[in-house]
Design a protein around this motif. Structure first.
Motif, mmCIF file in Angstrom:
data_model
loop_
_atom_site.group_PDB
_atom_site.id
_atom_site.type_symbol
_atom_site.label_atom_id
_atom_site.label_comp_id
_atom_site.label_asym_id
_atom_site.label_seq_id
_atom_site.Cartn_x
_atom_site.Cartn_y
_atom_site.Cartn_z
ATOM 1 N N LEU A 72 7.530 -2.243 2.286
ATOM 2 C CA LEU A 72 6.823 -2.958 1.228
ATOM 3 C C LEU A 72 7.382 -2.461 -0.092
ATOM 4 O O LEU A 72 7.005 -1.404 -0.604
ATOM 5 C CB LEU A 72 5.312 -2.709 1.330
ATOM 6 N N SER A 98 4.890 -7.455 0.020
ATOM 7 C CA SER A 98 3.643 -6.727 -0.161
ATOM 8 C C SER A 98 2.607 -7.247 0.827
ATOM 9 O O SER A 98 2.865 -8.190 1.583
ATOM 10 C CB SER A 98 3.139 -6.875 -1.599
ATOM 11 N N ILE A 102 -2.672 -2.086 1.909
ATOM 12 C CA ILE A 102 -1.494 -1.330 2.345
ATOM 13 C C ILE A 102 -1.907 0.074 2.759
ATOM 14 O O ILE A 102 -2.691 0.731 2.057
ATOM 15 C CB ILE A 102 -0.456 -1.246 1.213
ATOM 16 N N ASP A 187 -3.956 -2.718 7.577
ATOM 17 C CA ASP A 187 -2.545 -2.382 7.673
ATOM 18 C C ASP A 187 -2.397 -1.032 8.372
ATOM 19 O O ASP A 187 -3.320 -0.196 8.344
ATOM 20 C CB ASP A 187 -1.905 -2.315 6.282
#
Length: 659
Positions: A72, A98, A102, A187
Motif C-alpha cells: 500500500l 490503499s 490498513i 485488513d
C-alpha cells in the motif's frame, strides 16, 4: 516502550498517544461478531512489472494488464518507446494503492534467538467515521507473552496502536500476521522475519575421489535448525576442457599471450583422444585457426628472437618461454612450424639467462620465476638446464617457479631432483579439508602473480610424477570452485588449467565416462545416477536428516572414469558466552554511545563518545569501531560485522561531527 509514548496524527504532528481508547466490555462485545473479513496481504514487491519488448498496434497503443501486489504505497509507472525510424520518447505516471482500513506492522528486520522484543500493530482508519476495532497479532515461530488481541476506537482519518511482547525462542523463520478488524472494513498483513542463531558459524568438510566414505560428527552444541549439508559430485577436471576451449577460441586476437592461448590449448586437446571433446566449431576450423595464430606469432617476434606482449616492446622470458612451449606442441601435433624461428627464440633464452640476477629485493622473485620458466622451455627443447640449480629451492623462487623447475627436471629425465623439489613444493601448499592450492608469493601485476595459474602448474608437476597423490582431489576441487562459468579469470590461467587437466587425465588413464554414482547417508540412499560422456556440469546433493553426533557418508563409483567428491556441513554452535579467538587476524569491536552536545558557536551538534554500559533506547545513536590486527601480510580482508537486532546502519553518517 519509547515508541508507545507518541504517535503521528493525521496532519503529521506528534502528540500524546490518545487514539487507542479503552473500551467497555459491553461495547466491545456488541460488535464482536460483526467484523468484516480481512484478506491477508503477503506479496510485497518493489517492482511490479518489467516489459522490455512491448509492441504497440498500428495506432501506437499498447494495452498491458497490471496486477498490483499487496504493498500500500505510491507506485511510479514509466514507459519508454522507440520507433522503427529511431524516434524516442518517455512518460511516467504515479498511482497510489490503499484500503479503507490498513493494518501495519512495526518489527525488527530479524531477531536473534533469545531476544525479547515488542512488536507494534498499527491500525489506520482512512474513513470519515470512527471505528470500533480489534487489533490482533499471530506469530508462528515466536512466543507471544501478551494477550493476542486488543480493542480500540480508531477515530476518523486517524490511527491506533497495540503493542505485543514476544520472545524468539527458536531459530528459523517466524511468520507474523498483524490484523485490524472493524465492521466496515478489515485488513491483515503477513511478514516472514528470520530468527538467527545466537552462535558462531562453523563447518566441517571433506574431499576425495572415486569410491570413498566419510565418518563425521556434528557437535551436540549445534543448533539443529541451522545444520545444513551439501555433497558435491564433480566430473574430472578434463570435463571442463571443452567449454573452456570455446571461450579461448572465441577470444579476439590481442597480445602475444592471448594469440597463443587462443589456439594452443585446442592443439593439446586435439591430441588427447577421448580425454577431451573439441567443440564442433573448433574441430571444423582448427587448422585455419592454428595457421592464422602462427602467422601472427611469427609477425610479433622481436629482432633479438624473443617475444614480448606486443610487436615493439621488450622481450620477456615468460612470454618467450610460453610461445616456445606452444610451438613445440604444435609441431608435435603435426603442424608446420618454422624451425629457424624456434631456434632463434631458444638462442634468445640462452643469452638472457646469462644476464646477472636482479639485485632488487622486490623483483628478485619475478626474476627467479622467469628463469625457471625459461629452463622448462629449454628442457622441452632438449637443451642443457644445468644452470637451473642456482635458483631452484632458494627463497627468491615462488611456488610458481618451483612448479616449473620440477617440470623442467622431469622433462630432462632428472627424476631425483624433480622429486626432491616436488617434496618442497608440496610443503608450501595451502591445504584445507576440501581444497588445496598455492598462493601467489610475488609482487602484484607481474606475469607470475596468479595463484590459479601457479596451482595449475603445481598440479602439472604432481601429474608428471605422482598422479595418484591424495592431494590431487583437493587441488582439482579448488580449481573447479574457482571456475567462472566456462572459464577461469583470464586466457592465460584458463590455458594453463586446460594443459594441467589433459596431463592429469593422461596420467590417470581417464576416458569418457560411463559411471554409476551412488551416495548414501547413514545407510539411506540419497543419490543415484549414471554419468556418461565428458559432462561439464557438477552435481549438488542435499544431505538431509543429519544427526547431532555421528554420521557416515558413502560415495560409490562403478565404471570407467574419475569422479571428485566433496562435502560441506555448516552449523551454528551455541553457548552462553564466547571467548575471543584468532586465526590470522585479531579483530576488536567496540560499541560507544553518541551523546549530542549543541555547539552554539557553530550552531550544530557535536557528538561525544561515551562508554556503552547500559541499555539503549529508541533514538539512540551507537558508534561501532572495528580494529583489525593481522599477523601476516594480506592483500585484502572481508569483515562481517553483524548488526544487533533492532538496529539500522545510518546511511549518511557524514553529517555526524564526532569528538
Amino acid at each position: 516502550e519509547v515508541l508507545a509514548e507518541s504517535r503521528v496524527s493525521a496532519n503529521g504532528a506528534v502528540g500524546p498517544l490518545a487514539a487507542k481508547a479503552e473500551l467497555a466490555d459491553d461495547a466491545f462485545a456488541q460488535g464482536k461478531g460483526d467484523f468484516a473479513p480481512a484478506n491477508v496481504r503477503s506479496d510485497f514487491r518493489d517492482t511490479i512489472l518489467w516489459l522490455p519488448t512491448q509492441e504497440t498496434n498500428d495506432e501506437g497503443i499498447a494495452d498491458v494488464v497490471v496486477t498490483f501486489p499487496d504493498n500500500l504505497t505510491e507506485w511510479r509507472l514509466t514507459a519508454r518507446a522507440i520507433t522503427l525510424d529511431d524516434k524516442v520518447g518517455q512518460d511516467s505516471y504515479s498511482v497510489k494503492t490503499s484500503l479503507p482500513v490498513i493494518a501495519r506492522l512495526a518489527a525488527p528486520r530479524f531477531f536473534v534467538r533469545g531476544d525479547e522484543s515488542s512488536l507494534r500493530v498499527i491500525g489506520q482508519n482512512n474513513l470519515d467515521m470512527d471505528l470500533i476495532a480489534r487489533i490482533k497479532l499471530e506469530a508462528k515461530g515466536l512466543i507471544i507473552q501478551d494477550p493476542l488481541q486488543s480493542a480500540a476506537i480508531i477515530s476518523a482519518k486517524n490511527r491506533a496502536t497495540a503493542d505485543f511482547r514476544i520472545k524468539a525462542d527458536e531459530t528459523g523463520t517466524a511468520l507474523i500476521t498483524a490484523t485490524v478488524l472493524t465492521d466496515q472494513a478489515s485488513d491483515a498483513m503477513q511478514l516472514p522475519i528470520p530468527v538467527l542463531p545466537h552462535g558462531i558459524k562453523d563447518n566441517i568438510a571433506w574431499a576425495s575421489s572415486n569410491s570413498d566414505s566419510w565418518n563425521f560428527s556434528i557437535p551436540l552444541s549445534a543448533d539443529p535448525n541451522t545444520v545444513n549439508g551439501k555433497l558435491f559430485i564433480s566430473p574430472s577436471l578434463a570435463a571442463a576442457v571443452s567449454p573452456a576451449l570455446s571461450y579461448l577460441a572465441g577470444y579476439p586476437y590481442g597480445c602475444t599471450e592471448q594469440t597463443m592461448s587462443r589456439f594452443y590449448p585446442s592443439v593439446l586437446a586435439s591430441q588427447a583422444g577421448d580425454l577431451a571433446m573439441l567443440p564442433d566449431e573448433i574441430l571444423d576450423n582448427l587448422d585455419d585457426m592454428v595457421a592464422k595464430g602462427l602467422k601472427r606469432i611469427y609477425n610479433f617476434q622481436h629482432d633479438d628472437g624473443g617475444w614480448g606482449y606486443w610487436k615493439h616492446d621488450d622481450s620477456s622470458l615468460f612470454i618467450t618461454s610460453y610461445v616456445i612451449n606452444g610451438l613445440l606442441d604444435a609441431a608435435k601435433a603435426g603442424y608446420r612450424t618454422q624451425d629457424y624461428s624456434l631456434n632463434w627464440a631458444i638462442e634468445y633464452l640462452e643469452r638472457a639467462l646469462e644476464n646477472p640476477v636482479s639485485t632488487d629485493n622486490y623483483y628478485r622473485v619475478v626474476d627467479a620465476d622467469s628463469r625457471a620458466y625459461a629452463y622448462y622451455a629449454l628442457a622441452r627443447a632438449e637443451r642443457n638446464i644445468d644452470g637451473l640449480g642456482k635458483y631452484v629451492g632458494t627463497k627468491d623462487m615462488s611456488s610458481y617457479g618451483l612448479s616449473l623447475s620440477v617440470l623442467a627436471f622431469a622433462e630432462a629425465g632428472r627424476t631425483v631432483e624433480a622429486n626432491l623439489y616436488l617434496d618442497e613444493l608440496l610443503s608450501r601448499v595451502s591445504e584445507f579439508d576440501t581444497v588445496a592450492f598455492w598462493k601467489s608469493e610475488v609482487p602484484r601485476y607481474y606475469w607470475n602473480d596468479d595463484q590459479v595459474e601457479a596451482t595449475a602448474y603445481g598440479l602439472n608437476a604432481i601429474a608428471k610424477l605422482r598422479p595418484n597423490d591424495p592431494i590431487v582431489a583437493k587441488i582439482v576441487n579448488w580449481l573447479l570452485l574457482e571456475r567462472k562459468g566456462d572459464r577461469w579469470y583470464s586466457t592465460k590461467d584458463t590455458a594453463a588449467i586446460v594443459k594441467a587437466a589433459l596431463d592429469l587425465a593422461k596420467a590417470t588413464n581417464e576416458e569418457a565416462k560411463d559411471l554409476l554414482v551412488t551416495a548414501s547417508l547413514n545407510g539411506q540412499e540419497i543419490y543415484s545416477s549414471r554419468l556418461t560422456g565428458q559432462s561439464a556440469e557438477g552435481i549438488e546433493v542435499d544431505l538431509p536428516n543429519l544427526d547431532l553426533n555421528k554420521n557416515k557418508l558413502v560415495v560409490n563409483v562403478e565404471g570407467q572414469g574419475t569422479i571428485y567428491s566433496s562435502a560441506n556441513i555448516e552449523y551454528f554452535a551455541e553457548q552462553d558466552s564466547y571467548q575471543a579467538t584468532t586465526d590470522g587476524l585479531k579483530i576488536k569491536r567496540t560499541f560507544e554511545r553518541l551523546e549530542p552536545v549543541y555547539d552554539k558557536k557553530n550552531q550544530n551538534y557535536i557528538y561525544k563518545r561515551k562508554p556503552l554500559n547500559d541499555a539503549v533506547e529508541v533514538g539512540d545513536y551507537v558508534l561501532v569501531s572495528v580494529e583489525i590486527d593481522p599477523d601476516d601480510q594480506y592483500r585484502y580482508a572481508i569483515i562481517n560485522e553483524p548488526l544487533p537486532a533492532g538496529f539500522r546502519v545510518v546511511e549518511n553518517d557524514q553529517v555526524f561531527k564526532i569528538n
